[in-house]
Design a protein around this motif. Structure first.
Motif, PDB file in Angstrom:
ATOM      1  N   LEU A   1       0.836  -1.207   0.000  1.00 21.92           N
ATOM      2  CA  LEU A   1       0.000   0.000   0.000  1.00 21.92           C
ATOM      3  C   LEU A   1       0.870   1.256   0.000  1.00 21.92           C
ATOM      4  O   LEU A   1       0.573   2.236  -0.686  1.00 21.92           O
ATOM      5  CB  LEU A   1      -0.924   0.002   1.219  1.00 21.92           C
ATOM      6  CG  LEU A   1      -2.019  -1.073   1.244  1.00 21.92           C
ATOM      7  CD1 LEU A   1      -2.764  -1.020   2.580  1.00 21.92           C
ATOM      8  CD2 LEU A   1      -2.997  -0.901   0.090  1.00 21.92           C
ATOM      9  N   ALA A   2       1.950   1.220   0.790  1.00 22.16           N
ATOM     10  CA  ALA A   2       2.871   2.355   0.835  1.00 22.16           C
ATOM     11  C   ALA A   2       3.589   2.526  -0.502  1.00 22.16           C
ATOM     12  O   ALA A   2       3.752   3.648  -0.998  1.00 22.16           O
ATOM     13  CB  ALA A   2       3.879   2.166   1.968  1.00 22.16           C
ATOM     14  N   VAL A   3       3.997   1.406  -1.099  1.00 22.23           N
ATOM     15  CA  VAL A   3       4.666   1.455  -2.406  1.00 22.23           C
ATOM     16  C   VAL A   3       3.715   2.009  -3.473  1.00 22.23           C
ATOM     17  O   VAL A   3       4.128   2.719  -4.397  1.00 22.23           O
ATOM     18  CB  VAL A   3       5.177   0.051  -2.816  1.00 22.23           C
ATOM     19  CG1 VAL A   3       5.690   0.056  -4.249  1.00 22.23           C
ATOM     20  CG2 VAL A   3       6.289  -0.405  -1.866  1.00 22.23           C
ATOM     21  N   ALA A   4       2.430   1.718  -3.322  1.00 24.15           N
ATOM     22  CA  ALA A   4       1.428   2.210  -4.278  1.00 24.15           C
ATOM     23  C   ALA A   4       1.174   3.706  -4.126  1.00 24.15           C
ATOM     24  O   ALA A   4       0.440   4.294  -4.929  1.00 24.15           O
ATOM     25  CB  ALA A   4       0.125   1.438  -4.099  1.00 24.15           C
ATOM     26  N   GLY A   5       1.766   4.322  -3.109  1.00 22.39           N
ATOM     27  CA  GLY A   5       1.660   5.764  -2.964  1.00 22.39           C
ATOM     28  C   GLY A   5       0.733   6.236  -1.865  1.00 22.39           C
ATOM     29  O   GLY A   5       0.550   7.440  -1.669  1.00 22.39           O
ATOM     30  N   GLN A   6       0.116   5.316  -1.129  1.00 23.20           N
ATOM     31  CA  GLN A   6      -0.789   5.714  -0.051  1.00 23.20           C
ATOM     32  C   GLN A   6      -0.005   6.240   1.156  1.00 23.20           C
ATOM     33  O   GLN A   6       1.112   5.806   1.424  1.00 23.20           O
ATOM     34  CB  GLN A   6      -1.672   4.539   0.363  1.00 23.20           C
ATOM     35  CG  GLN A   6      -2.654   4.094  -0.717  1.00 23.20           C
ATOM     36  CD  GLN A   6      -3.662   3.100  -0.193  1.00 23.20           C
ATOM     37  OE1 GLN A   6      -4.094   3.156   0.968  1.00 23.20           O
ATOM     38  NE2 GLN A   6      -4.069   2.165  -1.046  1.00 23.20           N
ATOM     39  N   GLU A   7      -0.601   7.152   1.871  1.00 25.16           N
ATOM     40  CA  GLU A   7       0.040   7.760   3.040  1.00 25.16           C
ATOM     41  C   GLU A   7      -0.469   7.125   4.336  1.00 25.16           C
ATOM     42  O   GLU A   7      -1.512   6.466   4.361  1.00 25.16           O
ATOM     43  CB  GLU A   7      -0.232   9.269   3.065  1.00 25.16           C
ATOM     44  CG  GLU A   7       0.354  10.006   1.880  1.00 25.16           C
ATOM     45  CD  GLU A   7       0.208  11.519   2.000  1.00 25.16           C
ATOM     46  OE1 GLU A   7      -0.244  11.989   3.073  1.00 25.16           O
ATOM     47  OE2 GLU A   7       0.545  12.222   1.035  1.00 25.16           O
TER      48      GLU A   7
ATOM     49  N   GLY B   1       2.529   9.851   7.086  1.00 29.40           N
ATOM     50  CA  GLY B   1       2.968  10.359   5.794  1.00 29.40           C
ATOM     51  C   GLY B   1       3.455   9.260   4.869  1.00 29.40           C
ATOM     52  O   GLY B   1       3.057   8.102   4.990  1.00 29.40           O
ATOM     53  N   LYS B   2       4.325   9.658   3.935  1.00 30.58           N
ATOM     54  CA  LYS B   2       4.952   8.698   3.027  1.00 30.58           C
ATOM     55  C   LYS B   2       6.393   8.460   3.463  1.00 30.58           C
ATOM     56  O   LYS B   2       7.025   9.363   4.035  1.00 30.58           O
ATOM     57  CB  LYS B   2       4.980   9.246   1.593  1.00 30.58           C
ATOM     58  CG  LYS B   2       3.668   9.211   0.859  1.00 30.58           C
ATOM     59  CD  LYS B   2       3.897   9.651  -0.598  1.00 30.58           C
ATOM     60  CE  LYS B   2       2.618   9.555  -1.413  1.00 30.58           C
ATOM     61  NZ  LYS B   2       2.862   9.899  -2.838  1.00 30.58           N
ATOM     62  N   PRO B   3       6.947   7.288   3.163  1.00 30.70           N
ATOM     63  CA  PRO B   3       8.391   7.112   3.401  1.00 30.70           C
ATOM     64  C   PRO B   3       9.185   8.100   2.548  1.00 30.70           C
ATOM     65  O   PRO B   3       8.709   8.555   1.502  1.00 30.70           O
ATOM     66  CB  PRO B   3       8.659   5.668   2.952  1.00 30.70           C
ATOM     67  CG  PRO B   3       7.324   5.004   2.950  1.00 30.70           C
ATOM     68  CD  PRO B   3       6.328   6.069   2.619  1.00 30.70           C
TER      69      PRO B   3
ATOM     70  N   GLY C   1       8.473   2.429  10.593  1.00 28.33           N
ATOM     71  CA  GLY C   1       7.196   1.750  10.495  1.00 28.33           C
ATOM     72  C   GLY C   1       7.275   0.244  10.381  1.00 28.33           C
ATOM     73  O   GLY C   1       6.343  -0.394   9.894  1.00 28.33           O
ATOM     74  N   LEU C   2       8.356  -0.343  10.841  1.00 28.61           N
ATOM     75  CA  LEU C   2       8.438  -1.802  10.921  1.00 28.61           C
ATOM     76  C   LEU C   2       8.034  -2.197  12.339  1.00 28.61           C
ATOM     77  O   LEU C   2       8.651  -1.761  13.303  1.00 28.61           O
ATOM     78  CB  LEU C   2       9.860  -2.278  10.605  1.00 28.61           C
ATOM     79  CG  LEU C   2      10.386  -1.916   9.213  1.00 28.61           C
ATOM     80  CD1 LEU C   2      11.837  -2.369   9.055  1.00 28.61           C
ATOM     81  CD2 LEU C   2       9.518  -2.520   8.123  1.00 28.61           C
ATOM     82  N   TRP C   3       6.989  -3.029  12.445  1.00 33.18           N
ATOM     83  CA  TRP C   3       6.400  -3.348  13.748  1.00 33.18           C
ATOM     84  C   TRP C   3       6.602  -4.815  14.080  1.00 33.18           C
ATOM     85  O   TRP C   3       6.166  -5.685  13.336  1.00 33.18           O
ATOM     86  CB  TRP C   3       4.911  -3.004  13.744  1.00 33.18           C
ATOM     87  CG  TRP C   3       4.650  -1.553  13.514  1.00 33.18           C
ATOM     88  CD1 TRP C   3       4.420  -0.936  12.312  1.00 33.18           C
ATOM     89  CD2 TRP C   3       4.637  -0.520  14.501  1.00 33.18           C
ATOM     90  NE1 TRP C   3       4.254   0.416  12.489  1.00 33.18           N
ATOM     91  CE2 TRP C   3       4.379   0.710  13.830  1.00 33.18           C
ATOM     92  CE3 TRP C   3       4.797  -0.501  15.891  1.00 33.18           C
ATOM     93  CZ2 TRP C   3       4.285   1.924  14.507  1.00 33.18           C
ATOM     94  CZ3 TRP C   3       4.707   0.715  16.562  1.00 33.18           C
ATOM     95  CH2 TRP C   3       4.458   1.905  15.877  1.00 33.18           C
ATOM     96  N   ALA C   4       7.314  -5.071  15.207  1.00 36.11           N
ATOM     97  CA  ALA C   4       7.621  -6.449  15.631  1.00 36.11           C
ATOM     98  C   ALA C   4       8.146  -7.242  14.441  1.00 36.11           C
ATOM     99  O   ALA C   4       7.674  -8.338  14.131  1.00 36.11           O
ATOM    100  CB  ALA C   4       6.404  -7.119  16.250  1.00 36.11           C
TER     101      ALA C   4
END
Length: 498
Positions: A79-85, A91-93, A335-338
Motif C-alpha cells: 500500500l505504501a509502495v502504491a503511494g498511499q500515506e 505520511g509517506k516514506p 514503520g516496521l512493527w515487531a
C-alpha cells in the motif's frame, strides 16, 4: 595537528558524553523509545488495525502485534509502495531501500526522514567513538573510500528508490566531501568489476587513510590494487590506518587482508541494514558491538532454539542472558512493527549491552537436528586455518543427506583456498573437532554415527566471484550465503570446483 583533526577530537568528546547518558540508562531509554514509537504509529492504518492507542505495556504489545517477517508485512508495504500515506508510519516514506528477496523477488524496505538520520548518525558516531577511544584523528585529513552501490535513485509513486548504500551516499557531510572517494561518476557505474577497476585507477595515487565496505568486495579491490601496482596496499597507502566493515564476520578474511596490506590495520565493525543501524564496535580491546538503544528502534528477543515454537517467548533487554542466541525483533521509526529481521545475535555483555552477530535464522544447517549456525562454522574455520597455516578466500557449507551407497550423511564444505593447508587431513580434523566443541547436537550426531566427519570440496581460484556474478549478485551489499539447509547453493558452485 590540523584544525580538522582538532575539531574531530572535540566533536568526538561531545558525542561520547551524549552516548554515555543512554548507555548508563538502557532500560529507561528503551522504554522511552517504545512509548514514542507507539504514540507516533497509532493513527496509521497499521496502528488502527492493531489498536496501538490502547497499548501501555510490552505485554499489551505482544498481545496485539504479532511477529512478522517481510512476507507477512507485505500487504502494508504494498500500500505504501502504491503511494498511499499513513500506512506504517505517518505520511509517506522518504525512500524505499530495494533489496533482493528470497521468496518474492524485490523487497521494498521503507526509510523515513527519522530513520535515515539515525543511520547517518550511527555511521558518524562509530568513527567519532574510535577517535575518542584511541586519540587518533589524523586520518580525517586524508582520503576515504566507501565501497558501495550506485547512488542513482529512481522514483516510484513519489518516493525515491535505491539501494541503502546508494541512498546513504547522498548524506555524506559537507566537511567530508573533499575527502570522499571515488568520484560520483565512478560510484554510479553499475557493473561491479568495471567499477572496481575504475576505483583502482582513481585511488592508487591518493593518500587513502580510511577504507570501508563488505570484506569480500574490499578484498577484490585490494587484489586489483596489488595486481595493478605490484605493491602491498599498506605500502601504497602509507597512512591507511582504519578499515570499517559490516555485513559479514571479518575474522575469516583477516589473514588474507593482512597479507594484501602487508601489516595490521585497526578496524571498526558495524551492524547496519536497510531496516536500521543496530550496533557498532565501540572498543578496540573488548569483544562485541554496542547495541544502539537511542536510535528510534525498540528491540525484542526470542531464543533461536524456541523461535519456531507455536508461541515463542518475546523478551526485552532487561531479561536477556549472555551467551544465548536470540532472533532480534525490531520496531522502528520507519514503520516496521515487531519485525523479524532474520539475524541472530548473542550478547557478550549486559553493561553496556554489547552483541555479536551469530547468523541468520533462515541460514543454518539442521538437516539432522544439529542447528549449526554461521558463528560456529566461522570459528571452526578460524581454528582449522590457524592449525594448518592455511588461508581461505571464501566458503559455504551444506548438508549431504543422500551420499553414496553404504556411506553416512555429512556436512560438505565448499572452500576457496588462498593458501592450501599444510596437511589437508589435519585441516578437516581440526574443522570437525572445533564444530563438535561448539555444537553439542553435532557432537552427538558424530559420536552416535548418524553423521560422518565433514568433507571438503575445494573451489578454484575466483570461483566464488564467478558464482556470485552468475546469479547477478556481484559486489555492493551482496554476500555469499555461509550456510544452507539444502544443496541449492553448492549445486550451483559445483561447476567451479578446483
Amino acid at each position: 595537528m590540523s584544525l580538522k583533526t582538532i575539531a574531530a577530537k572535540i566533536f568526538a568528546h561531545r558525542i561520547a558524553k551524549r552516548t554515555d547518558r543512554w548507555v548508563s540508562n538502557p532500560i529507561e531509554t528503551q522504554a522511552r523509545v517504545f512509548s514514542e514509537l507507539i504514540a507516533k504509529g497509532n493513527e496509521t492504518k497499521f496502528g488502527k488495525d492493531h489498536n496501538l492507542k490502547t497499548i501501555k505495556t510490552h505485554s499489551d504489545f505482544i498481545a496485539q502485534v504479532p511477529i512478522r517477517d517481510y512476507e507477512e508485512l507485505k500487504e502494508y508495504v504494498n500500500l505504501a509502495v502504491a503511494g498511499q500515506e499513513d500506512i506504517l508510519w505517518p505520511g509517506k516514506p522518504l525512500y524505499f531501500a530495494k533489496t533482493s528477496g528470497t521468496t518474492s523477488g524485490a523487497k521494498y524496505i521503507p526509510i523515513t526522514e527519522g530513520s535515515i538520520k539515525e543511520q547517518v548518525k550511527a555511521s558518524r558516531n562509530a568513527i567519532l567513538n574510535y577517535i575518542h577511544e584511541t586519540g587518533k584523528a589524523d586520518f580525517v585529513t586524508g582520503k576515504m573510500i566507501f565501497l558501495q552501490g550506485s547512488p542513482i535513485l529512481t522514483e516510484k509513486n513519489g518516493v525515491k528508490l535505491g539501494r541503502l548504500s546508494g541512498i546513504s551516499a547522498h548524506y555524506v557531510p559537507n566537511y567530508l566531501q573533499k575527502n570522499r572517494m571515488p568520484s560520483w561518476e565512478t560510484n554510479c557505474i553499475e557493473d561491479w568489476e568495471t567499477k572496481v577497476n575504475a576505483i583502482v585507477e582513481e585511488t592508487k595515487n591518493e593518500d587513502m587513510t580510511v577504507i570501508a565496505g563488505i570484506p569480500s568486495w574490499v578484498q577484490m579491490y585490494f587484489e586489483k590494487l596489488k595486481e595493478n601496482t605490484n605493491e602491498y596496499v599498506g605500502d601504497l597507502f602509507n597512512n591507511f590506518d582504519l578499515f570499517i566493515y559490516g555485513g559479514v564476520n571479518y575474522e575469516p578474511y583477516r589473514k588474507k587482508f593482512e597479507s594484501l596490506i602487508g601489516r595490521k590495520v585497526a578496524s571498526i565493525e558495524l551492524f547496519p541494514a536497510s531496516e536500521g543501524f543496530f550496533a557498532y564496535q565501540n572498543s578496540q580491546t573488548e569483544k562485541g558491538m554496542l547495541l544502539l538503544l537511542d536510535a528510534g528502534i525498540f528491540y525484542e528477543f526470542v531464543r533461536s532454539d524456541e523461535f519456531f515454537d507455536e508461541h515463542p517467548k518475546r523478551i526485552t533487554l532487561k531479561d536477556v542472558e549472555i551467551g544465548v542466541d536470540y532472533v532480534m525483533i525490531i520496531t522502528t521509526n520507519a514503520g516496521l512493527w515487531a519485525y523479524n529481521l532474520g539475524d541472530t545475535i548473542r550478547f557478550v555483555s549486559t553493561y553496556p549491552f554489547k552483541i555479536v552477530v551469530s547468523g541468520r535464522i533462515k541460514h543454518f544447517i539442521s538437516a539432522f537436528g544439529e542447528h549449526v549456525i554461521a558463528k560456529e562454522v566461522e570459528e571452526a574455520m578460524l581454528a582449522a586455518t590457524k592449525a594448518t597455516d592455511a588461508s581461505v578466500s571464501e566458503f559455504t557449507v551444506a548438508p549431504q543427506i543422500v551420499p553414496k551407497e553404504n556411506e553416512l550423511p555429512y556436512h560438505e564444505w565448499f572452500i576457496e583456498f588462498e593458501k592450501l593447508p599444510s596437511d589437508m587431513g589435519l585441516f578437516i580434523q581440526e574443522l570437525d573437532s572445533a564444530l563438535q566443541k561448539q555444537n553439542s547436537y553435532y557432537y552427538d550426531l558424530i559420536v552416535g554415527k548418524v553423521l560422518q566427519t565433514l568433507k571438503v570440496t575445494p573451489v578454484k581460484s575466483g570461483g566464488f566471484l564467478e558464482y556470485m556474478k552468475s546469479i547477478g549478485k556481484l559486489g555492493g551489499q551482496n554476500k555469499v550465503q555461509r550456510l544452507s539447509n539444502d544443496r541449492k547453493v553448492v549445486e550451483s558452485l559445483s561447476k567451479y570446483k578446483a
